[in-house]
Design a protein around this motif. Sequence first.
Motif, PDB file in Angstrom:
ATOM      1  N   ARG A   1       1.507   4.937  17.979  1.00  0.00           N
ATOM      2  CA  ARG A   1       1.682   6.096  17.348  1.00  0.00           C
ATOM      3  C   ARG A   1       2.428   6.973  18.155  1.00  0.00           C
ATOM      4  N   GLN A   2       2.221   7.460  19.148  1.00  0.00           N
ATOM      5  CA  GLN A   2       3.266   8.280  20.002  1.00  0.00           C
ATOM      6  C   GLN A   2       4.602   7.668  20.081  1.00  0.00           C
ATOM      7  N   LEU A   3       4.978   6.601  20.152  1.00  0.00           N
ATOM      8  CA  LEU A   3       6.120   5.851  20.222  1.00  0.00           C
ATOM      9  C   LEU A   3       6.857   5.992  18.852  1.00  0.00           C
ATOM     10  N   VAL A   4       6.224   5.502  17.775  1.00  0.00           N
ATOM     11  CA  VAL A   4       6.931   5.789  16.423  1.00  0.00           C
ATOM     12  C   VAL A   4       6.868   6.998  15.921  1.00  0.00           C
ATOM     13  N   THR A   5       5.876   7.915  15.958  1.00  0.00           N
ATOM     14  CA  THR A   5       5.923   9.376  15.218  1.00  0.00           C
ATOM     15  C   THR A   5       6.170  10.465  16.119  1.00  0.00           C
TER      16      THR A   5
ATOM     17  N   GLN B   1       7.026  -2.629   8.562  1.00  0.00           N
ATOM     18  CA  GLN B   1       6.491  -1.244   8.280  1.00  0.00           C
ATOM     19  C   GLN B   1       4.877  -1.435   8.153  1.00  0.00           C
ATOM     20  N   TYR B   2       4.250  -2.343   7.894  1.00  0.00           N
ATOM     21  CA  TYR B   2       2.876  -2.715   7.787  1.00  0.00           C
ATOM     22  C   TYR B   2       2.616  -2.864   9.187  1.00  0.00           C
ATOM     23  N   ILE B   3       2.996  -3.872   9.902  1.00  0.00           N
ATOM     24  CA  ILE B   3       2.630  -4.046  11.247  1.00  0.00           C
ATOM     25  C   ILE B   3       2.614  -2.787  12.097  1.00  0.00           C
ATOM     26  N   VAL B   4       3.650  -2.003  12.171  1.00  0.00           N
ATOM     27  CA  VAL B   4       3.735  -0.947  12.863  1.00  0.00           C
ATOM     28  C   VAL B   4       2.755   0.314  12.685  1.00  0.00           C
ATOM     29  N   THR B   5       2.542   0.551  11.318  1.00  0.00           N
ATOM     30  CA  THR B   5       1.398   1.576  10.857  1.00  0.00           C
ATOM     31  C   THR B   5       0.370   1.145  11.085  1.00  0.00           C
TER      32      THR B   5
ATOM     33  N   GLY C   1       1.065  -1.386   0.022  1.00  0.00           N
ATOM     34  CA  GLY C   1       0.071   0.214  -0.017  1.00  0.00           C
ATOM     35  C   GLY C   1       0.722   1.206   0.194  1.00  0.00           C
ATOM     36  N   ARG C   2       0.161   2.170  -0.146  1.00  0.00           N
ATOM     37  CA  ARG C   2       0.606   3.732  -0.232  1.00  0.00           C
ATOM     38  C   ARG C   2       1.552   4.113   0.950  1.00  0.00           C
ATOM     39  N   ARG C   3       1.013   3.912   1.922  1.00  0.00           N
ATOM     40  CA  ARG C   3       1.647   4.165   3.434  1.00  0.00           C
ATOM     41  C   ARG C   3       3.213   3.831   3.532  1.00  0.00           C
ATOM     42  N   THR C   4       3.576   2.701   2.928  1.00  0.00           N
ATOM     43  CA  THR C   4       4.900   2.307   3.084  1.00  0.00           C
ATOM     44  C   THR C   4       5.895   3.249   2.783  1.00  0.00           C
ATOM     45  N   LEU C   5       5.795   4.096   1.684  1.00  0.00           N
ATOM     46  CA  LEU C   5       6.795   5.108   1.395  1.00  0.00           C
ATOM     47  C   LEU C   5       6.159   6.251   1.412  1.00  0.00           C
ATOM     48  N   SER C   6       5.382   6.472   2.444  1.00  0.00           N
ATOM     49  CA  SER C   6       4.889   7.867   2.517  1.00  0.00           C
ATOM     50  C   SER C   6       5.953   8.752   3.509  1.00  0.00           C
ATOM     51  N   LYS C   7       5.772  10.144   3.234  1.00  0.00           N
ATOM     52  CA  LYS C   7       6.791  10.992   4.110  1.00  0.00           C
ATOM     53  C   LYS C   7       5.955  11.478   5.384  1.00  0.00           C
ATOM     54  N   MET C   8       5.864  10.506   6.093  1.00  0.00           N
ATOM     55  CA  MET C   8       5.083  10.794   7.230  1.00  0.00           C
ATOM     56  C   MET C   8       5.869  11.230   8.684  1.00  0.00           C
ATOM     57  N   ASN C   9       6.754  10.360   8.739  1.00  0.00           N
ATOM     58  CA  ASN C   9       7.742  10.679   9.872  1.00  0.00           C
ATOM     59  C   ASN C   9       8.981  10.009   9.897  1.00  0.00           C
TER      60      ASN C   9
ATOM     61  N   GLY D   1     -14.908  30.195  14.996  1.00  0.00           N
ATOM     62  CA  GLY D   1     -14.936  29.217  15.619  1.00  0.00           C
ATOM     63  C   GLY D   1     -13.378  28.995  16.405  1.00  0.00           C
ATOM     64  N   ASP D   2     -13.114  27.759  16.696  1.00  0.00           N
ATOM     65  CA  ASP D   2     -11.995  27.720  17.481  1.00  0.00           C
ATOM     66  C   ASP D   2     -10.850  26.929  16.535  1.00  0.00           C
ATOM     67  N   ALA D   3      -9.454  26.749  16.910  1.00  0.00           N
ATOM     68  CA  ALA D   3      -8.582  26.442  16.176  1.00  0.00           C
ATOM     69  C   ALA D   3      -8.490  24.775  16.390  1.00  0.00           C
ATOM     70  N   SER D   4      -9.313  24.111  15.752  1.00  0.00           N
ATOM     71  CA  SER D   4      -9.677  22.621  15.853  1.00  0.00           C
ATOM     72  C   SER D   4      -8.317  21.992  15.084  1.00  0.00           C
ATOM     73  N   SER D   5      -7.770  22.824  14.289  1.00  0.00           N
ATOM     74  CA  SER D   5      -6.612  21.887  13.902  1.00  0.00           C
ATOM     75  C   SER D   5      -5.556  21.680  14.781  1.00  0.00           C
ATOM     76  N   LEU D   6      -5.660  22.598  15.897  1.00  0.00           N
ATOM     77  CA  LEU D   6      -4.490  22.351  16.865  1.00  0.00           C
ATOM     78  C   LEU D   6      -4.819  21.250  18.041  1.00  0.00           C
ATOM     79  N   GLU D   7      -5.835  20.446  17.668  1.00  0.00           N
ATOM     80  CA  GLU D   7      -5.941  19.238  18.623  1.00  0.00           C
ATOM     81  C   GLU D   7      -5.011  18.332  18.386  1.00  0.00           C
ATOM     82  N   GLY D   8      -4.469  17.951  19.529  1.00  0.00           N
ATOM     83  CA  GLY D   8      -3.396  16.949  19.723  1.00  0.00           C
ATOM     84  C   GLY D   8      -2.023  17.409  19.705  1.00  0.00           C
TER      85      GLY D   8
END
Length: 179
Positions: free
Chosen positions: A95-99, A81-85, A34-42, A161-168
């Motif tokens: 997620r917090q541990l990995v990213t 990579q698949y198992i971790v994602t 799948g696409r996630r394997t080579l994503s530039k996520m973290n 409204g509020d800054a909902s994109s700042l959640e997390g």
Amino acid sequence: MDPIFFDTIVALLRTAVLGVLGYASLVCLLRISGRRTLSKMNAFDLVVTVALGSVLATVMLSKDVTLAQGGLAFALLVGMQYIVTWASVRQRWVRQLVTGEPALLFFRGDYLSHALVKARVTKDEVRAAVRAAGLADLSKIEAVVLETDGSFSVLGNRSVGDASSLEGVTTPGQDRRRQ
């Protein structure tokens, strides 16, 4: 003395054949995973991408590594990579541990000094991110966030409204913003 420019035609042919077959097997595994394997996520994704390239180079150039060994290495990296994602989508702690978490560096006209130091980011880098976003006036910036992939997100002033994109997003003195 070992040859520098040319060894044998057999060595060149081996590199060409293993290069094509290794590349084809890597592409097949990546399409399956799948696409996630080579994503530039973290940083984790970057490490896997670099490791895949290293395995391909080793398969192509090392006489001690067979195509089967390289294919197994590809499959292990893609499988891990698949198992971790898969786990990071389902379990927050994974997620917090990995990213890690995005960090709020600038909020409503104020640099968050503690966050800048912790993230090892300078005010100049924050201003550069604001300029790159096409903005000039810091008073019109709601927030600048250092994302988990190392990029900066610049948010203009809130309109409604509020800054909902700042959640997390983590802020100094607070575990999580808007849980």
